[in-house]
Design a protein around this motif. Structure first.
Motif, PDB file in Angstrom:
ATOM      1  N   TYR A 119     -10.323   2.160  -3.710  1.00  0.00           N
ATOM      2  CA  TYR A 119      -9.043   2.675  -3.213  1.00  0.00           C
ATOM      3  C   TYR A 119      -7.924   2.540  -4.248  1.00  0.00           C
ATOM      4  O   TYR A 119      -7.763   1.487  -4.865  1.00  0.00           O
ATOM      5  CB  TYR A 119      -8.658   1.964  -1.912  1.00  0.00           C
ATOM      6  CG  TYR A 119      -9.684   2.206  -0.843  1.00  0.00           C
ATOM      7  CD1 TYR A 119      -9.774   3.448  -0.217  1.00  0.00           C
ATOM      8  CD2 TYR A 119     -10.598   1.221  -0.491  1.00  0.00           C
ATOM      9  CE1 TYR A 119     -10.738   3.693   0.747  1.00  0.00           C
ATOM     10  CE2 TYR A 119     -11.567   1.454   0.479  1.00  0.00           C
ATOM     11  CZ  TYR A 119     -11.627   2.696   1.090  1.00  0.00           C
ATOM     12  OH  TYR A 119     -12.593   2.934   2.038  1.00  0.00           O
ATOM     13  N   SER A 120      -7.150   3.604  -4.400  1.00  0.00           N
ATOM     14  CA  SER A 120      -6.118   3.655  -5.438  1.00  0.00           C
ATOM     15  C   SER A 120      -5.067   2.565  -5.273  1.00  0.00           C
ATOM     16  O   SER A 120      -4.604   2.011  -6.276  1.00  0.00           O
ATOM     17  CB  SER A 120      -5.465   5.031  -5.489  1.00  0.00           C
ATOM     18  OG  SER A 120      -4.850   5.334  -4.265  1.00  0.00           O
ATOM     19  N   GLN A 121      -4.676   2.232  -4.046  1.00  0.00           N
ATOM     20  CA  GLN A 121      -3.655   1.193  -3.893  1.00  0.00           C
ATOM     21  C   GLN A 121      -4.187  -0.174  -4.328  1.00  0.00           C
ATOM     22  O   GLN A 121      -3.450  -1.002  -4.846  1.00  0.00           O
ATOM     23  CB  GLN A 121      -3.073   1.153  -2.491  1.00  0.00           C
ATOM     24  CG  GLN A 121      -4.020   0.784  -1.388  1.00  0.00           C
ATOM     25  CD  GLN A 121      -3.349   0.813  -0.027  1.00  0.00           C
ATOM     26  OE1 GLN A 121      -2.132   0.934   0.090  1.00  0.00           O
ATOM     27  NE2 GLN A 121      -4.144   0.703   1.016  1.00  0.00           N
ATOM     28  N   ASP A 122      -5.500  -0.401  -4.188  1.00  0.00           N
ATOM     29  CA  ASP A 122      -6.092  -1.645  -4.673  1.00  0.00           C
ATOM     30  C   ASP A 122      -6.160  -1.658  -6.194  1.00  0.00           C
ATOM     31  O   ASP A 122      -5.994  -2.703  -6.828  1.00  0.00           O
ATOM     32  CB  ASP A 122      -7.481  -1.856  -4.081  1.00  0.00           C
ATOM     33  CG  ASP A 122      -7.450  -2.180  -2.592  1.00  0.00           C
ATOM     34  OD1 ASP A 122      -6.352  -2.433  -2.054  1.00  0.00           O
ATOM     35  OD2 ASP A 122      -8.529  -2.167  -1.968  1.00  0.00           O
ATOM     36  N   LYS A 123      -6.382  -0.493  -6.801  1.00  0.00           N
ATOM     37  CA  LYS A 123      -6.369  -0.391  -8.267  1.00  0.00           C
ATOM     38  C   LYS A 123      -4.990  -0.811  -8.786  1.00  0.00           C
ATOM     39  O   LYS A 123      -4.879  -1.607  -9.728  1.00  0.00           O
ATOM     40  CB  LYS A 123      -6.660   1.047  -8.712  1.00  0.00           C
ATOM     41  CG  LYS A 123      -8.083   1.508  -8.490  1.00  0.00           C
ATOM     42  CD  LYS A 123      -8.217   2.976  -8.871  1.00  0.00           C
ATOM     43  CE  LYS A 123      -9.544   3.558  -8.518  1.00  0.00           C
ATOM     44  NZ  LYS A 123     -10.586   3.309  -9.500  1.00  0.00           N
ATOM     45  N   SER A 124      -3.946  -0.266  -8.176  1.00  0.00           N
ATOM     46  CA  SER A 124      -2.572  -0.593  -8.584  1.00  0.00           C
ATOM     47  C   SER A 124      -2.275  -2.070  -8.353  1.00  0.00           C
ATOM     48  O   SER A 124      -1.640  -2.719  -9.184  1.00  0.00           O
ATOM     49  CB  SER A 124      -1.565   0.252  -7.801  1.00  0.00           C
ATOM     50  OG  SER A 124      -1.736   1.610  -8.090  1.00  0.00           O
ATOM     51  N   LEU A 125      -2.735  -2.597  -7.234  1.00  0.00           N
ATOM     52  CA  LEU A 125      -2.512  -3.999  -6.896  1.00  0.00           C
ATOM     53  C   LEU A 125      -3.132  -4.926  -7.945  1.00  0.00           C
ATOM     54  O   LEU A 125      -2.500  -5.894  -8.385  1.00  0.00           O
ATOM     55  CB  LEU A 125      -3.108  -4.284  -5.515  1.00  0.00           C
ATOM     56  CG  LEU A 125      -2.842  -5.640  -4.913  1.00  0.00           C
ATOM     57  CD1 LEU A 125      -1.362  -5.811  -4.612  1.00  0.00           C
ATOM     58  CD2 LEU A 125      -3.665  -5.810  -3.638  1.00  0.00           C
ATOM     59  N   VAL A 126      -4.338  -4.620  -8.383  1.00  0.00           N
ATOM     60  CA  VAL A 126      -4.996  -5.439  -9.403  1.00  0.00           C
ATOM     61  C   VAL A 126      -4.254  -5.338 -10.728  1.00  0.00           C
ATOM     62  O   VAL A 126      -4.005  -6.347 -11.398  1.00  0.00           O
ATOM     63  CB  VAL A 126      -6.487  -5.049  -9.560  1.00  0.00           C
ATOM     64  CG1 VAL A 126      -7.089  -5.671 -10.824  1.00  0.00           C
ATOM     65  CG2 VAL A 126      -7.271  -5.471  -8.329  1.00  0.00           C
ATOM     66  N   ARG A 127      -3.845  -4.144 -11.096  1.00  0.00           N
ATOM     67  CA  ARG A 127      -3.122  -3.950 -12.370  1.00  0.00           C
ATOM     68  C   ARG A 127      -1.817  -4.756 -12.366  1.00  0.00           C
ATOM     69  O   ARG A 127      -1.521  -5.484 -13.316  1.00  0.00           O
ATOM     70  CB  ARG A 127      -2.845  -2.461 -12.576  1.00  0.00           C
ATOM     71  CG  ARG A 127      -2.279  -2.136 -13.943  1.00  0.00           C
ATOM     72  CD  ARG A 127      -2.187  -0.640 -14.200  1.00  0.00           C
ATOM     73  NE  ARG A 127      -3.492  -0.131 -14.629  1.00  0.00           N
ATOM     74  CZ  ARG A 127      -4.235   0.726 -13.935  1.00  0.00           C
ATOM     75  NH1 ARG A 127      -3.815   1.187 -12.777  1.00  0.00           N
ATOM     76  NH2 ARG A 127      -5.391   1.138 -14.398  1.00  0.00           N
ATOM     77  N   VAL A 128      -1.042  -4.635 -11.302  1.00  0.00           N
ATOM     78  CA  VAL A 128       0.239  -5.352 -11.198  1.00  0.00           C
ATOM     79  C   VAL A 128       0.005  -6.861 -11.124  1.00  0.00           C
ATOM     80  O   VAL A 128       0.715  -7.649 -11.760  1.00  0.00           O
ATOM     81  CB  VAL A 128       1.039  -4.849  -9.964  1.00  0.00           C
ATOM     82  CG1 VAL A 128       2.213  -5.751  -9.656  1.00  0.00           C
ATOM     83  CG2 VAL A 128       1.507  -3.421 -10.192  1.00  0.00           C
ATOM     84  N   SER A 129      -1.010  -7.279 -10.386  1.00  0.00           N
ATOM     85  CA  SER A 129      -1.306  -8.705 -10.240  1.00  0.00           C
ATOM     86  C   SER A 129      -1.734  -9.323 -11.561  1.00  0.00           C
ATOM     87  O   SER A 129      -1.396 -10.477 -11.861  1.00  0.00           O
ATOM     88  CB  SER A 129      -2.411  -8.918  -9.195  1.00  0.00           C
ATOM     89  OG  SER A 129      -1.954  -8.506  -7.932  1.00  0.00           O
TER      90      SER A 129
END
Length: 141
Positions: A119-129
């Protein structure tokens, strides 16, 4: 619509992040429902331990996401609202819980994990985290 409050962890070890593969073959992050007025941070730590066997230490908040789906078992739409925490694992040993519906799980280099995540929002979450984690570690050094 049924609204559920959830909590989860983005678990790092070195330059790697942990992903689970669920029964639909999706690569996801460990998370669970907050029950009985529990604390989000406690639920995140517990779910990470139950689903992965990892004792994760919370470094800080990662953010929030939400998603909706239709539950055939409940015969109605569901909205999961998830509070995420950046976590650190002392070791990379894991024990994926098949009882929780997972078929695989391991640490991946961050860029590889981002490509694998469903899921794209999880991709973004990992990148930001990952970026936030660097700042947490710099402050603690």
């Amino acid at each position: 619509m049924l609204f559920r409050q959830c909590a989860g962890g983005i678990v790092f070890h070195g330059e790697k992040v942990f992903l689970l593969q669920n029964d639909k073959k999706e690569w996801v992050l460990p998370k669970g429902i907050i029950r009985d007025s529990g604390y989000a941070s406690e639920v995140a730590v517990t779910r990470v331990k139950d689903e992965t066997g990892i004792d994760g230490k919370i470094l800080g908040a990662a953010g929030e996401t939400s998603y909706e789906f239709y539950s055939f078992s409940r015969q109605r739409p569901v909205c999961n609202q998830i509070v995420w925490f950046i976590m650190e694992a002392e070791h990379d040993e894991v024990k994926v819980s098949e009882q929780e519906g997972f078929s695989d799980g391991r640490f991946f280099p961050v860029e590889e994990a981002i490509k694998k995540i469903t899921y794209s929002q999880d991709k973004s979450l990992v990148r930001v985290s990952y970026e936030k984690r660097k700042k947490f570690n710099q402050k603690g050094a």
